[in-house]
Design an enzyme around this catalytic site. Structure first.
Site, PDB file in Angstrom:
ATOM      1  N   GLU A   1      19.577  75.800   5.065  1.00 26.26           N
ATOM      2  CA  GLU A   1      20.954  76.613   5.638  1.00 26.26           C
ATOM      3  C   GLU A   1      20.956  78.016   5.312  1.00 26.26           C
ATOM      4  O   GLU A   1      21.711  78.601   4.699  1.00 26.26           O
ATOM      5  CB  GLU A   1      22.127  76.014   5.303  1.00 26.26           C
ATOM      6  CG  GLU A   1      22.495  74.632   5.925  1.00 26.26           C
ATOM      7  CD  GLU A   1      23.944  74.063   5.638  1.00 26.26           C
ATOM      8  OE1 GLU A   1      24.122  72.926   6.032  1.00 26.26           O
ATOM      9  OE2 GLU A   1      24.813  74.859   4.847  1.00 26.26           O
TER      10      GLU A   1
ATOM     11  N   GLU B   1      21.716  66.589   7.360  1.00 29.38           N
ATOM     12  CA  GLU B   1      23.220  66.420   6.809  1.00 29.38           C
ATOM     13  C   GLU B   1      24.096  65.943   7.836  1.00 29.38           C
ATOM     14  O   GLU B   1      23.966  66.667   8.949  1.00 29.38           O
ATOM     15  CB  GLU B   1      23.669  67.681   5.804  1.00 29.38           C
ATOM     16  CG  GLU B   1      23.072  68.009   4.616  1.00 29.38           C
ATOM     17  CD  GLU B   1      23.610  69.094   4.077  1.00 29.38           C
ATOM     18  OE1 GLU B   1      24.880  69.511   4.314  1.00 29.38           O
ATOM     19  OE2 GLU B   1      22.865  69.814   3.247  1.00 29.38           O
TER      20      GLU B   1
END
Length: 449
Positions: A172, A354
Site C-alpha cells: 500500500e 487483504e
C-alpha cells in the site's frame, strides 16, 4: 454459519487457488528492542502525544516475536495454503551498512516452520516500518531512500533466495506516501501536498529498483507489489468527474506507473506545481515487469465535489457499516477488479492480499461471535467469484487479519482479526469467522483429495 460456502464450480475450489491469512511485522511482533532491531518511524511516531489512540504502541503488540511457534501452528490449524507476513527493515539493516544476522535468523525460523507445515510463504519487504535513521535523512522525501530499499531487498533476497515463495516489494504505497507524508495521520506525520506526491514517487522508484535484484536472487519465486484500492462511485450523475479523479488519485496513481509506465494525466493536471520531480529513466525503472499485483479491498468511496472543488466522500444512509464506520459493499470488489481488467490490457494475475472487517469483538465464555464479519467474508468471496467469472485472473485470497493487532493510529481499538487476542494474557481465541474459514478450507481439501 459454521462455514463459508463457495459457489459450485467456482475456480476458488481449485487446489491451485491460494487461500491464506495475513499480518505485518510492526502490528504483531513486539520485541522492539530485542534481536538487534533498531527503532522504526512507528516507534518514534507512537511516542508523540495525540498521534495514536490512547497512546498505544507496538512495543509488545501480539508478542509474536516470542509466540511465533504457536502462531504458525495456529495458522496451519486453519487449513490455509499460505501465510503472508512482512519483514521489519530495522531488524535486518539496523544501521546503514550493517546486516543483522539475528534478524535474518528470526524470519528464517518462521519461514522454515511454515514450509515444514506445508504453508507457502508470501513476504512483504516494506509494510511501513521505515528505519528511523533513514527518516532522519528525509525518509521517503529523500530520493536516496529508494536506493537504500534496493540494498535492503538485495540483503533479504540474497539470504533467502527461492526459499520465499512470493516476494512483495511494498504494501500500500498510497498509505505510506499520503497518510505518512501528505496528511500526517501516519508515521512520520508530515503534512504537505508536494511532500505526499514526492514520497509516492520515491516509493514507486524503490519498487522498480528492487525488482531486477529480486528476480536475480530468487528466479523461481514470484515478485510483485500490493496496492490498496477503493472503487469510486459518483453520488449523483453530475459527480462522475469527481469519481474519476478519486479513483485516479486513490489507486491509478500507483498502479499505472507499474503497468503503463506513466502517471495518470488527470492527476498531473490537477497537482501541477506539486508534482514530484521525475528524472529521465524513472518510469522505465518503475514499470519493470511484475508477476502479480496484490489488491487490498475493504470498502468503496462515494464522492462529489465540495464548494471548493475538492473531492468529498459521502456517507450512504441506510447502508450497513462495520464497527469503525466503513460501508460494507461487496459489489465494490467485483467492480474494482472488472474495471482494472478493462483499464489494463496486460493486467497480471491478481491476489486479494487483504480483505476483512473490524468488529467490536468480545470473548465470552471462550467464544467470539463475530456474525457481521462472517457475513462480510461470505459476501466478498461471492463477489470475488463474480469477478473471476467476468474474466479477471485472480489466483488467491488472504483474510486480513490473522489476529487482532496494533492498528496503526487507531491502536488496539480496531479488531480486524479472525482470531481474538487478549492483550493482557496474549490468549488467542478463534472467532466464528476463523472457524467458518477453517471449515470451508477443510471441506475444500477433502473434495480435492
Amino acid at each position: 454459519m459454521n462455514k463459508f460456502q463457495l459457489p459450485n464450480n467456482s475456480q476458488m475450489n481449485n487446489p491451485e487457488f491460494v487461500f491464506g491469512v495475513a499480518t505485518s511485522s510492526y502490528q504483531i511482533e513486539g520485541g522492539v528492542n530485542e534481536g538487534g532491531r533498531t527503532p522504526s518511524i512507528w516507534d518514534t511516531f507512537c511516542k508523540v502525544p495525540g498521534k495514536v489512540d490512547k497512546g498505544d504502541h507496538g512495543d509488545v503488540a501480539c508478542d509474536h516475536y516470542h509466540l511465533w511457534q504457536q502462531d504458525i501452528e495456529m495458522i496451519q490449524g486453519l487449513g490455509v495454503d499460505a501465510y503472508r507476513l512482512s519483514i521489519a527493515w530495522p531488524r535486518i539493516v539496523p544501521q546503514e551498512g550493517l546486516v543483522n544476522p539475528e534478524g535474518l535468523a528470526f524470519y528464517e525460523q518462521i519461514i522454515d516452520e511454515c514450509h515444514a507445515r506445508g504453508l507457502k510463504v508470501y513476504v512483504t519487504l516494506y509494510h511501513w516500518d521505515l528505519p528511523q535513521y533513514l527518516e532522519d535523512k528525509g525518509g521517503w522525501l529523500n530520493r536516496d531512500t529508494a536506493y537504500k530499499f534496493a540494498e535492503y531487498a538485495k540483503v533479504v533476497s540474497e539470504h533467502f533466495g527461492n526459499k520465499i515463495d512470493v516476494y512483495t516489494t511494498l504494501n500500500e504505497p498510497f498509505v505510506s506516501a499520503f497518510l505518512g507524508y501528505r496528511w500526517g495521520n501516519h508515521a512520520p506525520g508530515i503534512v504537505g501536498e508536494r511532500e505526499g506526491f514526492l514520497a509516492s514517487h520515491h516509493l514507486m522508484l524503490a519498487h522498480g529498483l528492487a525488482m531486477p535484484i529480486l528476480r536475480a536472487n530468487a528466479p523461481l519465486a514470484k515478485h510483485g507489489i500490493v496496492f490498496n484500492a477503493s472503487p469510486a462511485y459518483p453520488e449523483q450523475e453530475k459527480d462522475q468527474l469527481a469519481a474519476d479523479y478519486a479513483a485516479a488519485e486513490n489507486h491509478h496513481w500507483f498502479i499505472d506507473p507499474v503497468l503503463k509506465g506513466e502517471y495518470p494525466q488527470i492527476v498531473l493536471e490537477r497537482i501541477l506545481d506539486k508534482a514530484p520531480m521525475i528524472l529521465e529513466g524513472d518510469m522505465a525503472i518503475i514499470s519493470a515487469p511484475v508477476d502479480y499485483i496484490g489488491i487490498n479491498y475493504y470498502s468503496r468511496d462515494v464522492v462529489r465535489f465540495d464548494e471548493n472543488g475538492d473531492i468529498e466522500k459521502v456517507a450512504i444512509e441506510g447502508a450497513e457499516h462495520t464497527h469503525i464506520g466503513w460501508e460494507i459493499y461487496p459489489q465494490g470488489l467485483t467492480d474494482l477488479l472488472v474495471r482494472l481488467n478493462e483499464r489494463h490490457e496486460n493486467l497480471p494475475p491478481i491476489y486479494i492480499t487483504e480483505n476483512g472487517a473490524a468488529g467490536n469483538d468480545e470473548c465470552v465464555s471462550g467464544q467470539v461471535n463475530d456474525e457481521q464479519r462472517v457475513r462480510y467474508f461470505q459476501t466478498h468471496l461471492e463477489a470475488l467469484d463474480n469477478a473471476i467469472n467476468a474474466g479477471v485472473a485472480v489466483k488467491g485470497y488472504f483474510a486480513w487479519s490473522l489476529m487482532d493487532n496494533f492498528e496503526w493510529a487507531f491502536g488496539y481499538e480496531q479488531r480486524f482479526g479472525i482470531v481474538h487476542v487478549d492483550y493482557q494474557t496474549q490468549q488467542r481465541t478463534l472467532k466464528q469467522s476463523a472457524i467458518a474459514y477453517r471449515n470451508m478450507l477443510l471441506e475444500r481439501a477433502e473434495e480435492n483429495k
